[in-house]
Design a protein around this motif. Structure first.
Motif, short mmCIF file in Angstrom:
data_model
loop_
_atom_site.label_atom_id
_atom_site.label_comp_id
_atom_site.label_asym_id
_atom_site.label_seq_id
_atom_site.Cartn_x
_atom_site.Cartn_y
_atom_site.Cartn_z
N LYS A 1 -23.18 0.27 -23.31
CA LYS A 1 -24.06 -1.54 -22.67
C LYS A 1 -22.56 -2.20 -22.31
CE LYS A 1 -26.84 -1.21 -26.54
NZ LYS A 1 -27.75 -1.20 -26.82
N ASP A 2 -21.60 -2.84 -23.73
CA ASP A 2 -20.73 -3.68 -23.08
C ASP A 2 -19.80 -3.06 -21.56
OD1 ASP A 2 -19.56 -6.41 -23.55
OD2 ASP A 2 -17.84 -4.69 -24.80
N ALA A 3 -19.57 -1.82 -21.91
CA ALA A 3 -18.57 -1.39 -20.19
C ALA A 3 -18.93 -1.42 -19.65
CB ALA A 3 -18.21 0.01 -21.29
N PHE A 4 -20.46 -1.60 -19.70
CA PHE A 4 -21.05 -0.90 -18.36
C PHE A 4 -22.17 -2.56 -17.83
CE2 PHE A 4 -20.75 3.53 -18.87
CZ PHE A 4 -20.34 4.00 -17.35
N LYS A 5 -21.59 -4.07 -18.36
CA LYS A 5 -22.31 -4.74 -18.22
C LYS A 5 -22.46 -5.50 -16.87
CE LYS A 5 -20.40 -7.88 -20.52
NZ LYS A 5 -19.60 -8.10 -21.50
N SER A 6 -21.24 -5.23 -16.28
CA SER A 6 -21.56 -5.92 -15.28
C SER A 6 -21.90 -4.83 -14.32
CB SER A 6 -19.59 -5.87 -14.15
OG SER A 6 -19.42 -4.45 -14.19
N TYR A 7 -22.72 -3.60 -14.50
CA TYR A 7 -23.48 -2.92 -13.12
C TYR A 7 -24.93 -3.00 -13.71
CZ TYR A 7 -24.24 -0.16 -10.07
OH TYR A 7 -24.91 0.33 -8.13
N PRO A 8 -25.57 -4.13 -13.51
CA PRO A 8 -27.18 -4.29 -13.71
C PRO A 8 -27.80 -2.86 -14.19
CG PRO A 8 -26.94 -6.12 -12.38
CD PRO A 8 -25.56 -5.57 -12.34
N LYS A 9 -27.59 -1.75 -12.97
CA LYS A 9 -28.48 -1.24 -12.55
C LYS A 9 -28.06 0.29 -13.08
CE LYS A 9 -30.50 -1.07 -8.34
NZ LYS A 9 -30.53 -1.31 -6.54
#
Ligand code: LLP
Length: 441
Positions: free
Chosen positions: A55-63
């Motif tokens: 979740k943290d690693a992908f948080k910059s991509y909200p979709k």
């Protein structure tokens, strides 16, 4: 930043005051005594920690949307943890759909995929209001449309494609190369789209799905996968004026079974995926799609260990030393099926010197039932508790009753507490589906 898939042992593994291995605050030797062996032990903190890393690693991509590939290990308790962590579920059989439903999982956050979904399974999927179905072939397109029509529903679908990417993993677990049993070949995609457009009006085509393989260590294959999918999205937009809003990149991130394995971190994979999506969206002037990934092994693999009790041993004159344990290929088929290697320790004497070359044999009537070949361990005594690390994924889920050996129990450990999540099978359960026709009595 390192993530749990890069370490061999669960994150809570320690050696305690008694000199025994402890996971989740529980002494493995005591767990073996309490619950008997073979025993699968799952560390809740490791599962939650890797979910948090995703979740943290992908948080910059909200979709971004994460789905756990249930095939790696599915029980009702795991469904609960995934729900709490905000993950969806990737399901691939009626049994997995049924388990998710029985656990009260939010079915709108599930995807059903597979190369030969049966009529009954598709009915169950439609009746269960599964979020999306990844359609694998022409036969299924027509079948699903008929079913959707009879329920007067419009079913959201992805088309599963074979992206033609070869990754360096065991041949049996490669799936994205061209000659594969999964998905539409890219040359067949237009025919499928035309059928959906013109005839299959109960299908709502929202995106593309691919999966390139499992136990992957390279980042580049994900870049290539995004490239292939975006080329298709752009082509479909230009040719049919259909804007696809979802792409699903499958699972595959590897874990560390032995020191030789060097999997990348979840952060590294996330960076590659996000970068390639953003670059492609920009290049093709396409609105950024919802991106789904379906990790299985990397979510549960590292969290699980299997405990066995050492039984008979044999020194072949001028040959190998075999140490047999009370399980084998029925609880872990991976060594015999994929020549998979594991890290092994003795839970009640992890600090003793590993000065003996030994081969750990299972108890099945089959010479190939070897769990670990030629490994160094301390001298093993009968009754020692042998711990195999990284058996959390594709261990229990591929287990069998070969030789009518009972399926082991599984416990979930956390903060010194252990709870059964799968009961040990009993002899009564083993025979409960057998029937004797009258004429044999
Ligand atoms: N999505 C799809 C469509 C898949 O087919 C798979 C795995 C996954 C996701 C999850 O992949 P993972 O993240 O776990 O690598 N039994 C083999 C692995 C077979 C994987 C099959 N598909 C083994 O024990 O190594």
């Amino acid at each position: 930043m390192n993530t749990a898939n890069q370490s061999i042992k669960p994150v809570t593994t320690k050696i305690n005051d008694k000199g025994n291995i402890e996971i989740g605050g529980c002494d493995l030797t005591e767990l073996a005594n309490k619950y008997d062996t073979p025993l699968y032990v799952f560390d809740e903190e490791t599962i939650r920690s890797i979910c948090k890393s995703y979740k943290d690693a992908f948080k910059s991509y909200p979709k971004m949307r994460m789905m756990f590939a249930s095939k790696a290990f599915m029980t009702k308790a795991i469904c609960k943890i995934m729900q709490q962590e905000g993950f969806g579920l990737d399901l691939c059989s009626g049994g997995e759909i049924y388990t998710a439903k029985s656990a009260g999982f939010d079915m709108s956050k599930t995807l059903f995929n597979g190369n030969n979904k049966s009529y009954d399974e598709l009915i169950l999927a439609v009746e269960s209001s599964i979020g999306t179905i990844s359609v694998d072939n022409f036969f299924e397109l027509s079948l699903l449309n008929n079913i959707a029509q009879s329920y007067n529903k419009k079913v959201r679908i992805l088309l599963r494609i074979t992206p033609g990417i070869e990754c360096h993993t065991h041949e049996y677990i490669q799936t994205g190369h061209l000659d594969s049993k999964f998905g539409f070949d890219l040359t067949q995609l237009d025919e499928a789209i035309e059928l959906i457009k013109d005839e299959y009006t109960n299908l709502d085509f929202v995106g593309l799905h691919a999966h390139i393989g499992s136990q992957i260590f390279e980042k580049k294959v994900y870049f290539d996968e995004v490239d292939v999918i975006f080329n298709e999205i752009k082509r479909i937009k230009d040719k049919y004026n259909i804007i696809l809003s979802e792409i699903n990149l499958g699972g595959g991130l590897g874990i560390k079974y032995t020191e030789k394995d060097l999997p990348v971190s979840v952060y590294d994979i996330a960076e590659t995926i996000i970068k390639s999506i953003e670059e492609h969206a920009e290049k093709y002037k396409i609105e950024s799609p919802y991106v789904f990934i379906e990790p299985g092994r990397s979510i549960v693999g590292t969290s699980g260990v299997t405990l066995y009790t050492a039984g008979s041993s044999k020194q072949v004159p001028n040959g190998r030393k075999y140490q047999a344990v009370d399980g084998g290929m029925s609880d872990n088929v991976r060594p015999s099926m994929y020549q998979a290697e594991y890290t092994v320790e003795i839970a009640n004497k992890p600090q003793q010197k590993s000065d003996t070359l030994v081969t750990i044999a299972g108890k099945h009537c089959e010479s190939g039932d070897i769990l670990a070949k030629d490994i160094m361990l301390p001298e093993i005594d009968e009754g020692d508790i042998i711990c195999f690390y990284d058996t959390g994924a594709y261990g229990y889920s591929m287990s069998s009753n070969y030789n009518r050996v009972l399926k082991p129990a599984a416990v979930l450990v956390n903060n010194g507490k252990s709870d059964i999540i799968i009961n040990r099978q009993t002899y009564e359960q083993l025979c409960e589906n057998d029937t004797i026709p009258d004429r044999l009595n």
